[in-house]
Motif scaffolding. Structure first.
Motif, mmCIF file in Angstrom:
data_model
loop_
_atom_site.group_PDB
_atom_site.id
_atom_site.type_symbol
_atom_site.label_atom_id
_atom_site.label_comp_id
_atom_site.label_asym_id
_atom_site.label_seq_id
_atom_site.Cartn_x
_atom_site.Cartn_y
_atom_site.Cartn_z
ATOM 1 N N ASN A 105 -3.776 -8.083 -7.269
ATOM 2 C CA ASN A 105 -3.533 -9.339 -7.964
ATOM 3 C C ASN A 105 -4.723 -9.687 -8.869
ATOM 4 O O ASN A 105 -4.550 -10.260 -9.935
ATOM 5 C CB ASN A 105 -3.278 -10.453 -6.944
ATOM 6 N N ARG A 131 -1.245 -4.138 8.060
ATOM 7 C CA ARG A 131 -2.024 -5.134 7.320
ATOM 8 C C ARG A 131 -2.456 -4.659 5.940
ATOM 9 O O ARG A 131 -2.739 -5.463 5.062
ATOM 10 C CB ARG A 131 -3.285 -5.539 8.100
ATOM 11 N N ASN A 155 2.262 -3.706 -8.989
ATOM 12 C CA ASN A 155 1.638 -4.990 -9.306
ATOM 13 C C ASN A 155 1.282 -5.139 -10.780
ATOM 14 O O ASN A 155 1.057 -6.248 -11.247
ATOM 15 C CB ASN A 155 0.369 -5.188 -8.467
ATOM 16 N N GLU A 185 1.055 0.738 -5.061
ATOM 17 C CA GLU A 185 0.812 -0.710 -5.078
ATOM 18 C C GLU A 185 0.271 -1.165 -6.431
ATOM 19 O O GLU A 185 0.678 -2.196 -6.954
ATOM 20 C CB GLU A 185 -0.168 -1.107 -3.971
ATOM 21 N N GLU A 244 -9.414 -12.416 5.939
ATOM 22 C CA GLU A 244 -8.490 -12.241 4.820
ATOM 23 C C GLU A 244 -8.408 -13.502 3.962
ATOM 24 O O GLU A 244 -8.310 -13.417 2.744
ATOM 25 C CB GLU A 244 -7.100 -11.862 5.329
ATOM 26 N N HIS A 300 -0.858 -5.990 2.450
ATOM 27 C CA HIS A 300 -1.284 -7.336 2.064
ATOM 28 C C HIS A 300 -2.673 -7.311 1.428
ATOM 29 O O HIS A 300 -2.899 -7.932 0.387
ATOM 30 C CB HIS A 300 -1.272 -8.270 3.281
ATOM 31 N N ILE A 301 -3.588 -6.583 2.041
ATOM 32 C CA ILE A 301 -4.964 -6.522 1.542
ATOM 33 C C ILE A 301 -4.992 -5.893 0.150
ATOM 34 O O ILE A 301 -5.617 -6.429 -0.773
ATOM 35 C CB ILE A 301 -5.868 -5.698 2.501
ATOM 36 N N GLY A 312 -2.547 -5.692 -1.941
ATOM 37 C CA GLY A 312 -1.846 -6.600 -2.847
ATOM 38 C C GLY A 312 -2.735 -7.711 -3.364
ATOM 39 O O GLY A 312 -2.694 -8.058 -4.555
ATOM 40 N N VAL A 313 -3.552 -8.282 -2.493
ATOM 41 C CA VAL A 313 -4.479 -9.336 -2.909
ATOM 42 C C VAL A 313 -5.466 -8.796 -3.944
ATOM 43 O O VAL A 313 -5.742 -9.433 -4.960
ATOM 44 C CB VAL A 313 -5.243 -9.924 -1.690
#
Length: 190
Positions: A70, A60, A109, A105, A16, A63-64, A66-67
Motif C-alpha cells: 500500500n 499473517r 496492489n 501481492e 502490526e 496482511h503484512i 499488503g500494508v
C-alpha cells in the motif's frame, strides 16, 4: 503455550498497528494511504513472524505484505523509495521461497495508472535484492508474473505510457524500463 498465545494474539497485532504512522491525507492519496510506513517496524514484524510455526506465519504474511505494498501506491517518490527498500529488506529476511507470493501481492496492489510503472520497478528491486540467494527452482514459479509485467513494459500499454511526457515527468519509475535489466538478472540466475 501461554507465551506463544500472548505473542500471536497480543504482541503481533500491536506491532502490526504500529507499522504505519497514522496521518491525515488530503486529495488523491487519501484513498490509497493509511499512514506512512515505519520500515524498521515492518521488518521487525516479519522477523518475528519467521519465528512462528509456518502455518501461522503464512496466515499473517498477506496482511503484512499488503500494508507495505500500500505504501508503494503513494505519489511521493521518497516514500515509495523507502517502502521499496523495506520490501526488499523483508524479502531478504523471508528468503527466495516467498518470491512468487510477494511478486503476486505487488502486482495485485499496483495495477492501475502510474502504479504499473512502480510495479515493474519494484519487481526488479526485489529480484536484485535476492539475486545472491536465487537459483532456478526459486525463480521458475515466478516467471509467468515476471514475463507478464516486463513484456507489457516493453511492448504493451505500459510501453505506450512511457511515451506520455506527463506520466514520465511525475513518476521516476516511468522514465526508463527495468525490463532488460530484469531479463539479464533472470538469465544469470537460470
Amino acid at each position: 503455550g501461554e507465551v506463544y498465545l500472548h505473542v500471536v494474539y497480543k504482541l503481533l497485532p500491536e506491532l502490526e498497528k504500529h507499522m504505519t504512522e497514522k496521518a491525515v491525507f488530503h486529495g488523491e492519496d487519501k484513498k490509497v494511504q493509511q499512514g506512512k510506513l515505519r520500515p524498521a517496524m515492518a521488518v521487525a514484524v516479519v522477523k518475528m513472524l519467521k519465528l512462528l510455526p509456518e502455518e501461522r506465519m503464512r496466515a499473517r504474511l498477506p496482511h503484512i505484505i499488503g500494508v507495505v505494498c500500500n505504501g508503494l501506491r503513494v505519489r511521493e517518490q521518497a516514500d515509495r523509495d523507502a517502502t521499496r527498500k523495506t520490501l526488499a529488506d523483508m524479502m531478504r529476511c523471508l528468503g527466495p521461497f516467498f518470491l512468487n507470493f510477494v511478486l503476486g501481492e505487488v502486482k495485485s496492489n499496483l495495477s492501475v495508472g502510474y502504479q504499473r510503472h512502480v510495479c515493474g520497478f519494484t519487481f526488479y528491486s526485489l529480484l536484485e535484492a535476492l539475486q545472491d540467494m536465487l537459483v532456478g527452482p526459486h525463480l521458475m514459479p515466478s516467471m509467468p508474473l515476471i514475463l507478464e509485467v516486463f513484456l507489457s513494459e516493453l511492448s504493451g500499454s505500459i510501453a505506450e505510457e512511457k511515451e506520455v511526457d506527463k506520466i514520465v515527468a511525475k513518476t521516476r519509475e516511468a522514465k526508463n524500463s527495468k525490463a532488460y535489466d530484469c531479463m539479464e538478472l533472470v538469465g544469470k540466475v537460470l
